[in-house]
Write a protein that holds these residues in place. Structure first.
Motif, short mmCIF file in Angstrom:
data_model
loop_
_atom_site.label_atom_id
_atom_site.label_comp_id
_atom_site.label_asym_id
_atom_site.label_seq_id
_atom_site.Cartn_x
_atom_site.Cartn_y
_atom_site.Cartn_z
N LEU A 1 0.83 -1.21 0.00
CA LEU A 1 0.00 0.00 0.00
C LEU A 1 0.87 1.26 0.00
CD1 LEU A 1 -2.84 -1.10 2.44
CD2 LEU A 1 -2.95 -0.90 -0.06
N ASN A 2 1.94 1.26 0.78
CA ASN A 2 2.86 2.40 0.77
C ASN A 2 3.48 2.59 -0.62
OD1 ASN A 2 2.43 3.07 3.47
ND2 ASN A 2 4.09 1.75 4.18
N PHE A 3 3.80 1.49 -1.29
CA PHE A 3 4.33 1.53 -2.65
C PHE A 3 3.31 2.20 -3.58
CE2 PHE A 3 4.85 0.02 -6.93
CZ PHE A 3 6.22 -0.13 -7.12
N LEU A 4 2.05 1.75 -3.52
CA LEU A 4 1.03 2.27 -4.41
C LEU A 4 0.77 3.76 -4.20
CD1 LEU A 4 -1.57 -0.64 -4.39
CD2 LEU A 4 0.04 -0.04 -6.22
N TYR A 5 0.88 4.23 -2.96
CA TYR A 5 0.61 5.64 -2.65
C TYR A 5 1.84 6.53 -2.78
CZ TYR A 5 -4.12 4.57 -1.22
OH TYR A 5 -5.43 4.19 -1.22
N ASP A 6 3.00 5.96 -3.07
CA ASP A 6 4.22 6.73 -3.24
C ASP A 6 4.17 7.42 -4.60
OD1 ASP A 6 6.79 7.71 -3.74
OD2 ASP A 6 7.77 5.96 -2.83
N LYS A 7 4.12 8.73 -4.60
CA LYS A 7 3.99 9.50 -5.84
C LYS A 7 5.22 9.39 -6.74
CE LYS A 7 0.35 12.45 -4.43
NZ LYS A 7 -0.63 11.45 -4.42
N ASN A 8 6.33 8.90 -6.20
CA ASN A 8 7.55 8.74 -6.99
C ASN A 8 7.62 7.38 -7.69
OD1 ASN A 8 8.63 11.28 -6.23
ND2 ASN A 8 9.17 10.40 -4.25
N ARG A 9 6.63 6.55 -7.48
CA ARG A 9 6.61 5.21 -8.09
C ARG A 9 5.60 5.17 -9.23
NH1 ARG A 9 9.90 1.16 -5.41
NH2 ARG A 9 10.08 1.80 -3.27
N ILE A 10 5.88 4.30 -10.18
CA ILE A 10 4.93 4.06 -11.27
C ILE A 10 4.00 2.94 -10.83
CG2 ILE A 10 4.70 3.30 -13.66
CD1 ILE A 10 7.51 4.49 -14.15
N ILE A 11 2.71 3.16 -11.02
CA ILE A 11 1.70 2.16 -10.65
C ILE A 11 1.93 0.90 -11.49
CG2 ILE A 11 -0.78 1.64 -10.64
CD1 ILE A 11 -0.15 3.73 -8.61
N ARG B 1 -8.95 -2.43 -3.39
CA ARG B 1 -10.22 -2.30 -4.11
C ARG B 1 -11.11 -1.17 -3.58
NH1 ARG B 1 -8.02 -3.77 -8.23
NH2 ARG B 1 -8.13 -5.92 -8.88
N GLU B 2 -10.83 -0.67 -2.39
CA GLU B 2 -11.59 0.46 -1.85
C GLU B 2 -11.16 1.78 -2.49
OE1 GLU B 2 -11.36 0.47 2.41
OE2 GLU B 2 -12.55 -1.37 2.58
N ASP B 3 -10.01 1.82 -3.14
CA ASP B 3 -9.49 3.06 -3.70
C ASP B 3 -9.71 3.09 -5.21
OD1 ASP B 3 -7.80 5.17 -4.73
OD2 ASP B 3 -6.80 5.14 -2.77
N ILE B 4 -10.38 4.11 -5.67
CA ILE B 4 -10.70 4.26 -7.08
C ILE B 4 -9.44 4.29 -7.96
CG2 ILE B 4 -10.79 6.80 -7.04
CD1 ILE B 4 -13.31 4.68 -8.93
N LEU B 5 -8.33 4.75 -7.40
CA LEU B 5 -7.08 4.82 -8.17
C LEU B 5 -6.56 3.46 -8.59
CD1 LEU B 5 -5.13 7.44 -6.00
CD2 LEU B 5 -6.20 7.83 -8.24
N PHE B 6 -6.93 2.42 -7.83
CA PHE B 6 -6.34 1.10 -8.05
C PHE B 6 -7.34 0.05 -8.52
CE2 PHE B 6 -4.04 2.96 -4.27
CZ PHE B 6 -3.08 3.59 -5.05
N LYS B 7 -8.57 0.44 -8.76
CA LYS B 7 -9.62 -0.52 -9.13
C LYS B 7 -9.33 -1.26 -10.43
CE LYS B 7 -13.68 0.95 -6.65
NZ LYS B 7 -13.82 -0.18 -5.77
N GLU B 8 -8.60 -0.63 -11.33
CA GLU B 8 -8.35 -1.22 -12.65
C GLU B 8 -7.08 -2.06 -12.71
OE1 GLU B 8 -10.61 -0.98 -15.21
OE2 GLU B 8 -11.84 -0.06 -13.67
N ILE B 9 -6.32 -2.13 -11.63
CA ILE B 9 -5.09 -2.93 -11.65
C ILE B 9 -5.47 -4.40 -11.44
CG2 ILE B 9 -2.87 -3.40 -10.55
CD1 ILE B 9 -2.91 -0.55 -9.45
N PRO B 10 -5.10 -5.27 -12.36
CA PRO B 10 -5.36 -6.69 -12.13
C PRO B 10 -4.58 -7.19 -10.92
CG PRO B 10 -4.79 -6.29 -14.42
CD PRO B 10 -4.50 -5.03 -13.67
N VAL B 11 -5.29 -7.85 -10.01
CA VAL B 11 -4.65 -8.44 -8.83
C VAL B 11 -4.81 -9.95 -8.92
CG1 VAL B 11 -4.65 -8.61 -6.31
CG2 VAL B 11 -5.13 -6.40 -7.39
N ILE B 12 -3.67 -10.64 -8.91
CA ILE B 12 -3.64 -12.08 -8.97
C ILE B 12 -3.32 -12.59 -7.58
CG2 ILE B 12 -2.66 -14.09 -10.15
CD1 ILE B 12 -3.88 -11.76 -12.00
N ALA B 13 -4.28 -13.25 -6.96
CA ALA B 13 -4.08 -13.79 -5.62
C ALA B 13 -3.32 -15.10 -5.73
CB ALA B 13 -5.43 -14.02 -4.94
#
Length: 150
Positions: A45-55, A78-90
């Protein structure tokens, strides 16, 4: 996604051996893929919210982790609209229990794989995931096609 110039994968797994195994498999495939790693859900989550990282384009998420489990992490993503479109493979280390499958599907994962112990099987799974048309898959996700196998 295979037609994309460089696919960014983020693997979140607390086990260093599993991260190394995944990196070796990706390297052997000679795909145009960049892999980054996190050790737990909070780090992800910290990675995803780091503005210096590419999603990332795809997230592989281990379900059994300390600090924040894969299930909790998936719900946060999945609660964050910014990440809803990223495929997540469990990915699940020990079994393909129906309860885990239903929970991850219900929480918004896009696919489920049982973590292989054979590098050739892992390479086939990674290649399959990378080559999927996730734009289409995100629209029509069904429990019947949720588990990815080789």
């Amino acid at each position: 996604m295979a037609n994309k110039e460089n696919i960014r994968i983020l693997l979140t797994d607390d086990d260093q051996d599993d991260r190394d195994f995944f990196a070796d498999a990706v390297e052997d495939l000679h795909l145009n893929v960049t892999v980054e790693f996190c050790k737990n859900g909070l780090e992800l989550l910290n990675f995803l919210y780091d503005k210096n990282r590419i999603i990332p384009d795809i997230i592989f998420l281990d379900l059994n982790m300390p600090v924040m489990s894969g299930f909790e992490t998936l719900e946060q993503i999945r609660e964050d609209i910014l990440f809803k479109e990223i495929p997540v493979i469990a990915i699940y280390s020990t079994s393909s229990s129906q309860e885990s499958i239903k929970n991850t599907f219900g929480s918004g994962a896009n696919a489920y794989i049982v973590k292989p112990t054979d590098i050739n099987e892992l390479k086939k799974l990674i290649k399959k995931v990378v080559e999927m048309d996730w734009r289409e898959n995100l629209k029509h996700s069904k429990l019947e096609s949720f588990i990815i196998t080789v």
